[in-house]
Design a protein around this motif. Sequence first.
Motif, PDB file in Angstrom:
ATOM      1  N   VAL A  22     -16.386 -20.286   2.042  1.00  0.00           N
ATOM      2  CA  VAL A  22     -16.551 -19.059   2.805  1.00  0.00           C
ATOM      3  C   VAL A  22     -16.826 -19.430   4.255  1.00  0.00           C
ATOM      4  N   GLY A  41     -10.232 -12.185   2.586  1.00  0.00           N
ATOM      5  CA  GLY A  41      -9.950 -13.527   2.096  1.00  0.00           C
ATOM      6  C   GLY A  41      -8.661 -13.546   1.313  1.00  0.00           C
ATOM      7  N   VAL A  63     -13.156 -15.432   2.780  1.00  0.00           N
ATOM      8  CA  VAL A  63     -13.350 -16.170   1.534  1.00  0.00           C
ATOM      9  C   VAL A  63     -12.019 -16.848   1.199  1.00  0.00           C
ATOM     10  N   ALA A  79     -20.154 -14.430  -0.507  1.00  0.00           N
ATOM     11  CA  ALA A  79     -19.948 -13.863   0.827  1.00  0.00           C
ATOM     12  C   ALA A  79     -20.679 -12.534   0.985  1.00  0.00           C
TER      13      ALA A  79
END
Length: 126
Positions: A22, A41, A63, A79
């Motif tokens: 992360v 992410g 992420v 996260a």
Amino acid sequence: DGVLATSSHLARLDGYDTAIRVLVRRDWSTYKQSKVALITGGGSGHEPAHGGYVGQGGLTAAVCGDVFASPSTEAVCAAIRHCAGPKGALLIVKNYTGDRLNFGLAAERCKGEGYRVEMIVVGEDA
């Protein structure tokens, strides 16, 4: 690692095994109490997306999954737990099955832990 090495405003979320990757804003603690965290992410191999958008005026965290694979639910939870303050977190998720599944499961898990989390699914291809 390349984005991290060239971006002094980023930090890696520490304290987890190497499978949880992360990238977070180094200055987020200054804003955590008054801002909604913006988290996205996806699979690695698309750099500088997603980490390239982390910073002032952009995302709070990215992420990173394995190459062309979604990040794990546990990585997304890490996260959220790190970034979400009283205002909560917004997960910005691309319309990819693995991302929708893992980010969605993480959102539900963290909501059950008392975090304020919402999720929006976006299309990345026109």
